[in-house]
Write a protein that holds these residues in place. Structure first.
Motif, short mmCIF file in Angstrom:
data_model
loop_
_atom_site.label_atom_id
_atom_site.label_comp_id
_atom_site.label_asym_id
_atom_site.label_seq_id
_atom_site.Cartn_x
_atom_site.Cartn_y
_atom_site.Cartn_z
N GLY A 15 0.79 -1.23 0.00
CA GLY A 15 0.00 0.00 0.00
C GLY A 15 0.82 1.27 0.00
O GLY A 15 0.29 2.35 0.27
N LYS A 17 3.05 3.69 -2.33
CA LYS A 17 3.45 4.03 -3.70
C LYS A 17 4.70 4.90 -3.73
O LYS A 17 5.55 4.77 -4.60
N ASP A 134 -0.18 11.26 -5.09
CA ASP A 134 -1.49 11.18 -5.74
C ASP A 134 -2.59 11.33 -4.69
O ASP A 134 -2.36 11.12 -3.49
N GLU A 135 -3.78 11.66 -5.14
CA GLU A 135 -4.89 11.90 -4.20
C GLU A 135 -5.25 10.65 -3.41
O GLU A 135 -5.75 10.76 -2.29
N ASP A 136 -5.01 9.47 -3.97
CA ASP A 136 -5.42 8.24 -3.29
C ASP A 136 -4.35 7.70 -2.34
O ASP A 136 -4.52 6.63 -1.76
N GLU A 137 -3.25 8.42 -2.16
CA GLU A 137 -2.19 7.95 -1.27
C GLU A 137 -2.48 8.42 0.16
O GLU A 137 -2.25 9.57 0.52
N ASP A 138 -2.95 7.49 0.99
CA ASP A 138 -3.26 7.81 2.38
C ASP A 138 -2.03 7.79 3.26
O ASP A 138 -2.04 8.32 4.38
N ARG A 228 -1.13 10.53 5.88
CA ARG A 228 -1.19 11.81 5.16
C ARG A 228 -1.56 12.98 6.09
O ARG A 228 -1.31 14.15 5.75
#
Length: 318
Positions: A15, A17, A134-138, A228
Motif C-alpha cells: 500500500g 506508492k 497522488d490523491e489516493d495515497e493515504d 497523510r
C-alpha cells in the motif's frame, strides 16, 4: 524528472506508492570529499547509498522515489539515468556484469526531484513531498539515506502494523541508556490485545535528552510510515531554532490530538552513513559479506590489526 523503465503495472504490495528521501544536506561531515560529490553517492563497497535506499524502496513495492534535493545537487538524480554511451562501450567490450550495474538504479524505481531551496529541517523537507503524492495515497514512507536498517524490510513490517492499527508507524531501535542523548527517544506504552511484543504505542518523543531524563531507551531511526495527516500537522507547528520545521514536532501534535502512532522495534542491524565513522563501519561490514571481496578483505583486516598492535606496542616501549 528522470524517466526510468519501471512497469506502471507494478502492484503496491504494502500500500505504499511513494518513498520520500530527504537528500538536500551539504554533507559537511564528509568534507572535503563532498565539495564535488554528494554524500548520497559515496559508495558502500561499489554501490552508492542512494541506490541501496532505492533497492529497499523497490523491495517495499513502491514505484516512486521522491528525492528532496538542493538546487545544486542534481547529480543524485542523474545517478538514475540511462548512460547510453557507457552502456554501449561496456557492451562492445563484453562487460555484461558492469552493464547490469550501470542499468540497475534506473530499473529499480522512478525517481522524482523535489527541490528544497533552503535546508529548513526534516519537517520542511517531508512537507514538500505533498506536491508529488497522488490523491489516493493515504500514507507514504520516508527513508533517511544516512540510515541503513538491516536486514531490509523494516518498512514492510511497519506497513503490516499500520494495516492492523492504523495511523503512523515509526521504526525504533533499542540502545544503552547512556547513548540516548544522541537520539530522539520515544515515550512508550504496551499495546493491549496485540499478539506481538515488538510493537509499542507512542505517547510522546523527547529529542536528545540527558540519559537520566530519557523516557525509555527506544530511539528513532531513519524509517517512517506516515499517515497523510502529517501534512496538516506540519502546516500548524511553529518553526524552531534556525527557522527549521521538525518532523518530531508534527508527530507530537498528532499524538496530542489522538492520532494513533506506534513504533516497530527493529532487532536487526543499523549503519549510520551520515558520518565518516559510521560510513567506514558500513563499508567494512558490507565488504566482508561480499562474495568477491570478503575473503581477501578479512585477511587484510587481520594483517592490518597485527601491524597496528605491533606499532602501538613499539611506540609504548620507546
Amino acid at each position: 524528472m528522470v524517466i526510468s523503465m519501471i512497469s506502471p503495472n507494478r502492484q503496491h504490495t504494502h500500500g505504499v506508492k511513494t518513498v520520500v528521501v530527504p537528500a538536500a544536506g551539504m554533507g559537511t561531515r564528509f568534507l572535503p570529499a563532498t565539495k564535488t560529490v554528494p554524500k548520497e553517492l559515496l559508495p558502500v563497497v561499489d554501490t552508492p547509498g542512494i541506490e541501496l535506499i532505492a533497492e529497499e524502496a523497490a523491495q517495499l513495492g513502491a514505484t516512486r522515489l521522491a528525492v528532496i534535493t538542493a538546487p545544486n545537487k542534481q547529480e543524485v538524480l542523474a545517478h538514475f539515468g540511462e548512460f547510453p554511451l557507457l552502456v554501449e562501450t561496456l557492451t562492445e567490450r563484453g562487460k555484461d556484469e558492469q552493464v547490469a550495474k550501470v542499468k540497475r538504479a534506473g530499473e529499480l524505481i522512478q525517481p522524482i526531484a523535489v527541490e528544497q531551496e533552503r535546508p529548513l529541517g526534516l519537517g520542511h523537507a517531508v512537507g514538500l513531498a505533498e506536491s508529488v503524492l497522488d490523491e489516493d495515497e493515504d500514507a507514504f514512507a520516508v527513508m533517511l539515506p544516512d540510515d541503513l536498517v538491516l536486514p531490509m524490510g523494516a518498512v514492510e513490517e511497519m506497513a503490516k502494523v499500520r494495516a492492523e492499527l492504523g495511523g503512523t508507524v515509526l521504526c525504533a531501535i533499542e540502545v544503552p541508556r547512556e547513548e540516548t542523548y544522541n537520539y530522539g527517544v520515544f515515550e512508550i506504552e504496551e499495546v493491549s490485545g496485540l499478539d506481538r511484543d515488538d510493537v509499542k504505542r507512542v505517547r510522546g518523543m523527547v529529542e536528545k535528552p540527558d540519559p537520566e531524563d530519557a523516557p525509555s531507551n527506544y530511539v528513532a531511526t531513519g524509517r517512517y510510515l506516515l499517515d497523510r495527516a502529517i501534512f496538516d500537522a506540519l502546516r500548524r507547528i511553529k518553526p524552531g531554532k534556525g527557522g527549521e520545521l521538525q518532523l518530531t514536532d508534527a508527530i507530537a501534535l498528532l499524538i496530542e490530538e489522538g492520532h494513533p502512532v506506534h513504533v516497530l522495534v527493529h532487532h536487526g542491524g543499523r549503519h549510520d552513513l551520515g558520518n565518516p565513522g559510521g560510513y567506514i563501519k558500513a563499508c567494512v561490514d558490507f565488504g566482508l559479506r561480499d562474495p568477491k571481496y570478503g575473503p581477501s578483505l578479512r585477511g587484510a583486516i587481520e594483517e592490518i590489526l597485527v601491524n597496528f598492535d605491533a606499532e602501538k606496542a613499539a611506540r609504548a616501549a620507546e
